[in-house]
Design a protein around this motif. Structure first.
Motif, PDB file in Angstrom:
ATOM      1  N   GLY A 154       0.398   5.363   3.767  1.00 19.79           N
ATOM      2  CA  GLY A 154       1.826   5.116   3.780  1.00 19.79           C
ATOM      3  C   GLY A 154       2.609   6.345   4.333  1.00 19.79           C
ATOM      4  O   GLY A 154       3.657   6.518   3.729  1.00 19.79           O
ATOM      5  N   ASP A 155       1.875   7.357   4.844  1.00 16.42           N
ATOM      6  CA  ASP A 155       2.844   8.427   5.168  1.00 16.42           C
ATOM      7  C   ASP A 155       4.024   8.125   5.971  1.00 16.42           C
ATOM      8  O   ASP A 155       3.920   7.205   6.764  1.00 16.42           O
ATOM      9  N   LEU A 156       4.947   8.759   5.897  1.00 18.60           N
ATOM     10  CA  LEU A 156       6.273   8.244   6.540  1.00 18.60           C
ATOM     11  C   LEU A 156       6.422   9.189   8.141  1.00 18.60           C
ATOM     12  O   LEU A 156       7.398   8.651   8.670  1.00 18.60           O
ATOM     13  N   ALA A 157       5.724  10.101   8.175  1.00 13.15           N
ATOM     14  CA  ALA A 157       6.139  10.958   9.451  1.00 13.15           C
ATOM     15  C   ALA A 157       5.313  11.141  10.349  1.00 13.15           C
ATOM     16  O   ALA A 157       5.335  11.882  11.335  1.00 13.15           O
ATOM     17  N   GLY A 158       4.415  10.029  10.409  1.00 13.74           N
ATOM     18  CA  GLY A 158       3.448  10.125  11.507  1.00 13.74           C
ATOM     19  C   GLY A 158       2.183  11.312  11.617  1.00 13.74           C
ATOM     20  O   GLY A 158       1.602  11.564  12.355  1.00 13.74           O
ATOM     21  N   LEU A 159       2.015  11.711  10.169  1.00 17.45           N
ATOM     22  CA  LEU A 159       0.918  12.800   9.972  1.00 17.45           C
ATOM     23  C   LEU A 159      -0.505  12.228   9.946  1.00 17.45           C
ATOM     24  O   LEU A 159      -1.464  12.830  10.484  1.00 17.45           O
ATOM     25  N   GLY A 160      -0.603  11.031   9.746  1.00 19.87           N
ATOM     26  CA  GLY A 160      -2.078  10.280   9.719  1.00 19.87           C
ATOM     27  C   GLY A 160      -2.511  10.388   8.344  1.00 19.87           C
ATOM     28  O   GLY A 160      -2.541  11.140   7.632  1.00 19.87           O
ATOM     29  N   THR A 161      -3.287   9.171   7.842  1.00 15.28           N
ATOM     30  CA  THR A 161      -3.682   9.066   6.751  1.00 15.28           C
ATOM     31  C   THR A 161      -5.319   9.208   6.596  1.00 15.28           C
ATOM     32  O   THR A 161      -6.055   9.276   5.707  1.00 15.28           O
TER      33      THR A 161
END
Length: 200
Positions: A154-161
Motif C-alpha cells: 500500500g505504498d502511496l508514492a509509487g516506490l514499489g512494494t
C-alpha cells in the motif's frame, strides 16, 4: 480484477496456475484492481492509480498548512537576510520544502500515476508514468536473483512494494499494491523468470 489471455494456448503449469492463484485470492479477498494479460510474448501486469481519496484529501489539507508555513518562512528569510535568524531559518526551510514537494508528488501519483510490468523476450520491464511523462527500466531474466515482497504494501508514492534483487542495482515494482496483491505479482514474476531461464 481482469485476467485476459491472447494468442497463446494455456498450459497446466503456466496459465492455468495463474488463473488458479487469482481465483483463490479473489475468493478470499474479493476483486483485485490489477489486470493480468498473458500473450504469446509473455506476461503483462497493469497497476492502475490506487486513488486513496481519503489520503489525498488529508494531504491536500496538509499542503494548505505547508504553503502558509512556506510563505511566512520565505518572507521572514527575505527580511532577515543572512543574519543568525535567517541562517537558522534556512536549516528549517530546506527539509520543509522537500517534504512539501514529496507530498505533491504523492498526490500526483495517487491520482494520475500508473505502472505497467512486462515479462517478455527474457526480460522484466517496469514502466511507470504520471502526467504524460514515463520512465522505463529493463532487467534481463538472468540478472534476477530474487523477487520478494518488502514491506506491508500500500505504498502511496509509487516506490514499489516488491523488491527485485539483481546482479546489479535492485528494482522496486508493484506500486500501491496491498500485501496479498504484491504476493501474487511476486509469484507471477518468479514463475515467469524460472520459465524464461529454463531448467538450471
Amino acid at each position: 480484477m481482469v485476467v485476459e489471455e491472447e494468442l497463446i494456448q494455456p498450459t497446466p503449469n503456466n496459465w492455468e496456475r495463474v488463473n488458479r492463484l487469482v481465483s483463490d485470492i479473489e475468493r478470499l479477498r474479493g476483486p483485485l484492481h490489477i489486470s493480468i494479460r498473458q500473450t504469446e510474448d509473455g506476461l503483462g501486469i497493469y497497476v492502475p492509480p490506487s486513488r486513496k481519496i481519503a489520503t489525498v484529501l488529508f494531504l491536500l489539507l496538509w499542503l494548505c498548512g505547508w504553503a502558509a508555513g512556506q510563505y511566512f518562512a520565505v518572507g521572514e528569510l527575505w527580511r532577515s537576510g543572512l543574519r543568525l535568524p535567517g541562517v537558522l531559518l534556512i536549516v528549517w526551510i530546506v527539509p520543509w520544502t522537500l517534504g512539501g514537494l514529496a507530498v505533491m508528488w504523492t498526490i500526483l501519483w495517487q491520482l494520475l500515476g500508473q505502472e505497467r510490468l512486462f515479462f517478455t523476450a527474457g526480460a522484466l520491464v517496469r514502466e511507470w508514468s504520471v502526467l504524460g511523462q514515463s520512465r522505463r527500466r529493463t532487467v534481463m531474466d538472468k540478472e534476477i536473483v530474487s523477487v520478494k515482497v518488502d514491506g506491508p504494501g500500500g505504498d502511496l508514492a509509487g516506490l514499489g512494494t516488491i523488491k527485485v534483487e539483481t546482479t546489479g542495482k535492485q528494482m522496486r515494482i508493484g506500486s500501491g499494491l496491498d500485501h496479498y496483491e504484491a504476493e501474487l505479482v511476486a509469484t507471477l514474476i518468479r514463475d515467469q523468470a524460472a520459465l524464461e531461464q529454463g531448467p538450471k
